[in-house]
Design a protein around this motif. Structure first.
Motif, PDB file in Angstrom:
ATOM      1  N   ASN A 183     -14.074 -42.120  15.512  1.00  0.00           N
ATOM      2  CA  ASN A 183     -14.865 -41.104  16.220  1.00  0.00           C
ATOM      3  C   ASN A 183     -14.007 -40.114  17.001  1.00  0.00           C
ATOM      4  N   ALA A 184     -12.863 -39.790  16.447  1.00  0.00           N
ATOM      5  CA  ALA A 184     -11.994 -38.780  17.046  1.00  0.00           C
ATOM      6  C   ALA A 184     -11.597 -37.803  15.947  1.00  0.00           C
ATOM      7  N   TYR A 185     -11.561 -36.534  16.305  1.00  0.00           N
ATOM      8  CA  TYR A 185     -11.297 -35.475  15.327  1.00  0.00           C
ATOM      9  C   TYR A 185     -10.258 -34.517  15.884  1.00  0.00           C
ATOM     10  N   GLU A 186      -9.643 -33.776  14.955  1.00  0.00           N
ATOM     11  CA  GLU A 186      -8.661 -32.771  15.340  1.00  0.00           C
ATOM     12  C   GLU A 186      -9.062 -31.414  14.782  1.00  0.00           C
ATOM     13  N   ALA A 187      -8.886 -30.399  15.610  1.00  0.00           N
ATOM     14  CA  ALA A 187      -9.072 -29.008  15.202  1.00  0.00           C
ATOM     15  C   ALA A 187      -8.001 -28.226  15.950  1.00  0.00           C
ATOM     16  N   CYS A 188      -6.780 -28.338  15.470  1.00  0.00           N
ATOM     17  CA  CYS A 188      -5.649 -27.856  16.254  1.00  0.00           C
ATOM     18  C   CYS A 188      -4.476 -27.459  15.348  1.00  0.00           C
ATOM     19  N   VAL A 189      -3.419 -26.988  15.978  1.00  0.00           N
ATOM     20  CA  VAL A 189      -2.186 -26.539  15.323  1.00  0.00           C
ATOM     21  C   VAL A 189      -2.500 -25.404  14.347  1.00  0.00           C
ATOM     22  N   PHE A 190      -3.180 -24.401  14.868  1.00  0.00           N
ATOM     23  CA  PHE A 190      -3.529 -23.224  14.085  1.00  0.00           C
ATOM     24  C   PHE A 190      -2.483 -22.150  14.299  1.00  0.00           C
ATOM     25  N   THR A 191      -1.795 -21.808  13.230  1.00  0.00           N
ATOM     26  CA  THR A 191      -0.855 -20.702  13.269  1.00  0.00           C
ATOM     27  C   THR A 191      -1.593 -19.373  13.220  1.00  0.00           C
ATOM     28  N   PHE A 192      -2.736 -19.348  12.537  1.00  0.00           N
ATOM     29  CA  PHE A 192      -3.546 -18.140  12.417  1.00  0.00           C
ATOM     30  C   PHE A 192      -4.971 -18.457  12.868  1.00  0.00           C
ATOM     31  N   GLY A 193      -5.114 -18.805  14.130  1.00  0.00           N
ATOM     32  CA  GLY A 193      -6.382 -19.295  14.640  1.00  0.00           C
ATOM     33  C   GLY A 193      -7.488 -18.270  14.676  1.00  0.00           C
ATOM     34  N   ILE A 194      -7.161 -16.999  14.857  1.00  0.00           N
ATOM     35  CA  ILE A 194      -8.220 -16.000  14.948  1.00  0.00           C
ATOM     36  C   ILE A 194      -8.911 -15.838  13.601  1.00  0.00           C
ATOM     37  N   CYS A 195      -8.126 -15.653  12.536  1.00  0.00           N
ATOM     38  CA  CYS A 195      -8.762 -15.411  11.232  1.00  0.00           C
ATOM     39  C   CYS A 195      -9.358 -16.687  10.649  1.00  0.00           C
ATOM     40  N   GLN A 196      -8.905 -17.857  11.100  1.00  0.00           N
ATOM     41  CA  GLN A 196      -9.425 -19.115  10.563  1.00  0.00           C
ATOM     42  C   GLN A 196     -10.432 -19.787  11.491  1.00  0.00           C
ATOM     43  N   GLY A 197     -10.563 -19.278  12.715  1.00  0.00           N
ATOM     44  CA  GLY A 197     -11.366 -19.962  13.718  1.00  0.00           C
ATOM     45  C   GLY A 197     -12.816 -20.144  13.340  1.00  0.00           C
ATOM     46  N   GLY A 198     -13.432 -19.103  12.778  1.00  0.00           N
ATOM     47  CA  GLY A 198     -14.839 -19.235  12.412  1.00  0.00           C
ATOM     48  C   GLY A 198     -15.056 -20.306  11.361  1.00  0.00           C
ATOM     49  N   GLY A 199     -14.264 -20.253  10.289  1.00  0.00           N
ATOM     50  CA  GLY A 199     -14.396 -21.250   9.226  1.00  0.00           C
ATOM     51  C   GLY A 199     -13.997 -22.637   9.677  1.00  0.00           C
ATOM     52  N   ALA A 200     -12.993 -22.714  10.577  1.00  0.00           N
ATOM     53  CA  ALA A 200     -12.564 -24.015  11.076  1.00  0.00           C
ATOM     54  C   ALA A 200     -13.671 -24.669  11.900  1.00  0.00           C
ATOM     55  N   GLY A 201     -14.348 -23.884  12.729  1.00  0.00           N
ATOM     56  CA  GLY A 201     -15.460 -24.444  13.509  1.00  0.00           C
ATOM     57  C   GLY A 201     -16.567 -24.949  12.618  1.00  0.00           C
ATOM     58  N   LYS A 202     -16.844 -24.220  11.547  1.00  0.00           N
ATOM     59  CA  LYS A 202     -17.858 -24.663  10.588  1.00  0.00           C
ATOM     60  C   LYS A 202     -17.454 -25.987   9.955  1.00  0.00           C
ATOM     61  N   ALA A 203     -16.200 -26.062   9.468  1.00  0.00           N
ATOM     62  CA  ALA A 203     -15.755 -27.282   8.788  1.00  0.00           C
ATOM     63  C   ALA A 203     -15.736 -28.473   9.744  1.00  0.00           C
ATOM     64  N   LEU A 204     -15.253 -28.265  10.964  1.00  0.00           N
ATOM     65  CA  LEU A 204     -15.187 -29.367  11.929  1.00  0.00           C
ATOM     66  C   LEU A 204     -16.589 -29.858  12.278  1.00  0.00           C
ATOM     67  N   ALA A 205     -17.522 -28.943  12.448  1.00  0.00           N
ATOM     68  CA  ALA A 205     -18.892 -29.348  12.749  1.00  0.00           C
ATOM     69  C   ALA A 205     -19.490 -30.139  11.588  1.00  0.00           C
ATOM     70  N   GLU A 206     -19.178 -29.761  10.369  1.00  0.00           N
ATOM     71  CA  GLU A 206     -19.668 -30.519   9.203  1.00  0.00           C
ATOM     72  C   GLU A 206     -19.062 -31.913   9.166  1.00  0.00           C
ATOM     73  N   TRP A 207     -17.772 -32.031   9.457  1.00  0.00           N
ATOM     74  CA  TRP A 207     -17.159 -33.360   9.515  1.00  0.00           C
ATOM     75  C   TRP A 207     -17.932 -34.252  10.484  1.00  0.00           C
ATOM     76  N   ILE A 208     -18.257 -33.711  11.645  1.00  0.00           N
ATOM     77  CA  ILE A 208     -18.888 -34.524  12.691  1.00  0.00           C
ATOM     78  C   ILE A 208     -20.343 -34.826  12.373  1.00  0.00           C
TER      79      ILE A 208
END
Length: 809
Positions: A349-374
């Motif tokens: 029950n622990a997740y990671e959404a970190c170490v983004f070299t290009f966080g601005i352009c990937q942030g929206g999609g990353a939030g979507k993917a992380l929310a789906e994982w959870i």
């Protein structure tokens, strides 16, 4: 306002764009009982000083999906949450200086077309129409991306925050998390304002992510690099042009000279990626700071001189601009440059959404993917290239530093299909490594394990430069052809260290395993292939199951799957069962080819008449082995599973008997000729077990297994696509995975893997195709570097040894 929350369903640590996007997407999915903790103000880490570029370009399918989704989200977000944002969709031009670079552009144009994006290739003459101030000398062309642009990172983050709050989520600013602990089935997150009990914790701490990971007993594979970009004042000619045409210049990336150049108001923003790069916070003299919020490193312009000079030569208008400010901020890098999104390895029950070299352009999609994982336990897109479990713990700090610097210094480099990056090698070596090297082995890492890719002959070019080619006829071609034909006509031996290997034991192990896989569990002395599905029938993983004794199994899987598969098994393991990771305790040699039995018999006391998919304990060259009759190459053969210290004696005996060494390049060709699937190439969570053509591994007579209901429904209403093998005509290059399949003007599927078949004498591809087009003989086209070549759907009988007569010989 309500007081400090003492409980939540999810706690997110970190208030940069990725953490806030995860909160936004969780809340929009109905999980409103979520709290985000930020030690300072939102965006205080990498987000506040980010340049804010929003490209969709990527050679990685998952990253392109994330970036495409982000750009789509950002275009509508301001209106949806009623928050003003400065988002300039200017388009971009990406310059090419060579024919190889244009091939890379064509490859990405095809990927973008598959995802519905309208990228295009420009000639040098066309480029001036898009970017009038560029000098085109020495250019071969450019890629134009109409969806590229830039956004204000702070406004983006605040818009996501407003949307998250409106959906019921909470954000606690100026509330540093100070630790976590496990109590029963809950996590307790410690903060300076109090404790929060929760079900799930997310590490979204940016360049502090490694510090947070230590609270979970985890060493995060990352390094912090400094990245500089330069802001220039107004240029009158640029201002006059912009006012006249009513828009900004496209963002320019000169990737072969390693910089981007963006119009900033009526001046410029220049962002170089220099090879003389610098890592921070890695020595006692440069310790990790307790708080670096809204801070920067000192300017260090000397190391940027080549890129600055190149940019001024390419866009002479830049020479007229006065430098006003240098931004030099911390940017985190993983050893492969991709972020960490998904389950934290080995931690429930622990997740990671970190170490983004290009966080601005990937942030929206990353939030979507992380929310789906959870919320769902799976993601819409297969996110393996970003999964934290792709790293398995061998990545010591010096490894992460070396690889991070290599990635940064080659940020814009072309990634050729057979090129192996040289930094931080030889981390895990087989006992046979030096013997293989002496025979000309050229190695590549698989989860850190060095495996022979091919064996160079006298005169073969083994330089790194020779690997940099898109063409099939690289320096390895002749050697790989000889290796494959030796396996076809005689016998070959492949050293295969690093198989992920788990020993499952305990009363009821067989019954438990039967509930985990879609098919049947093998009996003692037998080997079977097991597919693990999720609730939708999607393919989670594939394992070879060797039944060593009643209720005792080896579960053998890909080297790169070690953390992933161990976590999956442990997540579902029942009391009374034991799972032991024996990856480091064993190694494997593959002996395969029509003469394999004749060559093995004088060396072994084994019963070599036992049938295909049998296993036995035996002696080979006087050393104990588990001898398993199976071959991923599709020939008569055995796997010799032995203790590492016994491998040299086995190797010496086989080579002395006349067995030819072969490498992974040859094996890939051989397995594709058989139609054998590879994990995370042909086998993906985006494909179901039935869709992938693996119905023979599904046993519906079992009352219970994960994914059963979804797969039963698929029997009655098959999915629209189906696995197929194809013969390709024409391409003289390696056909990349996810190359698009066409029928006329309609996209009908994608290639999942491809190779030249040395036994069949033509190029083959495996892929996913519209079901209606899977009839043998159907003629299609495959798009390779923006050009199309004929492709014909093969009947199963047209694959190598389709009756398995050679395997069973």
């Amino acid at each position: 306002m309500a007081g400090f929350p003492t409980s939540a369903r999810v706690v997110i640590i970190g208030g940069g764009v990725v953490g806030v996007s995860a909160l936004y997407h969780l809340a929009r999915a109905g999980w409103s009982d979520c709290v985000l903790l930020e030690k300072n103000e939102l965006t205080a880490g990498s987000t506040w000083h980010a340049a804010g570029n929003v490209p969709t370009f990527s050679g990685d399918w998952a990253l392109m999906n994330m970036q495409r989704y982000s750009a789509e989200l950002y275009r509508r977000l301001g209106a949806e949450v009623d928050y003003p944002m400065n988002y300039h969709v200017t388009g971009s031009v990406r310059l090419g200086h060579s024919a190889d670079r244009l091939e890379e552009f064509r490859r990405v144009v095809g990927m973008g077309r598959r995802q519905g994006m309208g990228m295009e290739i420009l000639s040098p003459g066309d480029l001036k129409g898009r970017y009038p101030f560029v000098e085109t000398g020495g250019l071969t062309g450019a890629l134009y991306d109409p969806n590229d642009g830039d956004i204000d990172p702070a406004q983006l983050t605040q818009a996501l925050a407003k949307g998250a709050r409106a959906a019921g989520a909470r954000i606690e600013r100026f509330c540093p998390a100070t630790g976590v602990r496990r109590e029963g089935e809950d996590w307790v997150v410690e903060t300076q304002k109090g404790e929060i009990r929760c079900e799930i914790v997310v590490n979204a701490a940016g360049y502090y992510a490694a510090e947070v990971a230590r609270w979970f007993g985890r060493r995060l594979p990352m390094v912090v690099m400094s990245h500089q970009y330069l802001l220039f004042d107004t240029v009158p000619e640029l201002e006059s042009w912009s006012r006249e045409v009513g828009h900004k210049l496209p963002l320019l990336r000169d990737v072969d000279d390693s910089y981007y150049l963006r119009q900033e108001k009526y001046g410029f923003n220049l962002g170089p990626y220099e090879s003389a790069c610098k890592a921070h916070w890695i020595t006692p003299e440069d310790p990790f700071p307790q708080d670096f919020s809204f801070q920067l490193f000192p300017d260090d312009l000397d190391r940027l001189e080549p890129q600055i000079a190149a940019a001024m030569g390419r866009v002479p208008l830049l020479e007229q601009a006065a430098l006003t400010r240098v931004i030099n901020g911390p940017i985190p890098y993983t050893p492969d440059g991709n972020p960490l999104i998904g389950p934290m390895p080995g931690v429930p029950n622990a997740y990671e959404a970190c170490v983004f070299t290009f966080g601005i352009c990937q942030g929206g999609g990353a939030g979507k993917a992380l929310a789906e994982w959870i919320t769902e336990g799976r993601t819409e897109w297969d996110m393996w290239s970003c999964d934290p479990r792709r790293f398995t713990g061998f990545e010591e700090p010096d490894y992460a530093i070396a690889k991070g610097k290599e990635i940064y210094g080659n940020e814009y480099a072309i990634h050729y299909p057979h090129h192996v990056w040289p930094a931080a090698r030889d981390r895990k070596c087989s006992p046979l490594h030096e013997a293989l090297k002496a025979r000309g082995a050229q190695f590549g890492p698989f989860n850190g394990w060095e495996r022979a890719l091919w064996f160079a002959r006298p005169g073969d070019d083994t330089s790194e430069a020779a690997q940099r080619t898109w063409r099939r006829d690289g320096p390895w071609e002749g050697a790989v052809a000889e290796e494959a034909r030796a396996v076809r006509d005689h016998a070959g031996v492949l050293d295969l260290p690093g198989f992920s290997r788990f020993r499952l034991s305990g009363a009821g192990a067989a019954e438990w395993l039967a509930r985990q896989i879609t098919g049947r569990v093998p009996q003692p002395g037998r080997l079977g292939l097991g597919y693990f599905a999720d609730e939708t029938g999607g393919i989670v993983t594939e394992m070879s199951m060797a039944c060593l004794a009643p209720d005792t199994f080896w579960l053998i899987t890909a080297a790169t799957a070690q953390s992933h598969d161990r976590d999956w098994l442990m997540k579902h393991l029942e009391p009374g069962l034991e799972l032991r990771d024996e990856t480091a305790d064993w190694t494997t040699l593959i002996l395969t080819g029509p003469k394999a039995r004749d060559l093995l018999a004088p060396l072994s006391d084994a019963d070599l008449s036992l049938p295909w998919l049998s296993l036995q304990e035996a002696q080979v060259a006087g050393r104990p082995v588990q001898l398993i009759r199976v071959s991923f190459a599709g020939e008569l053969g055995w796997e010799l599973h032995a203790r590492p210290e016994d491998a040299p004696a086995l190797w010496d005996a086989l080579v002395a008997a006349g067995v030819r060494p072969f490498g992974m390049f040859a094996l890939d060709s051989l397995r594709i000729e058989k139609g054998y699937r590879g994990w995370k190439t042909d086998l993906s969570t985006e494909y179901s077990v039935l869709q992938a053509g693996l119905g023979r591994f599904v046993d519906f007579s079992k009352p219970v297994f994960r994914g059963r209901e979804a797969l039963l429904a698929e029997v009655d209403a098959p999915r629209a696509r189906q696995f197929a093998a194809l013969a390709l005509e024409g391409p003289a290059v390696d056909v990349p995975a996810l190359s698009t399949l066409w029928q006329g003007d309609t996209i009908v599927g994608e290639v999942t893997s491809s190779a030249w078949g040395y036994r069949l004498g033509h190029c083959l591809a495996l892929g996913m195709l519209d079901r209606a087009l899977c009839a043998p003989g159907t003629v299609l086209e495959v798009e390779v570097f923006d050009r199309r070549y004929p492709a014909r759907v093969l009947a199963e009988a047209e694959l190598w040894d389709s009756s398995n007569a050679r395997l069973r010989a």
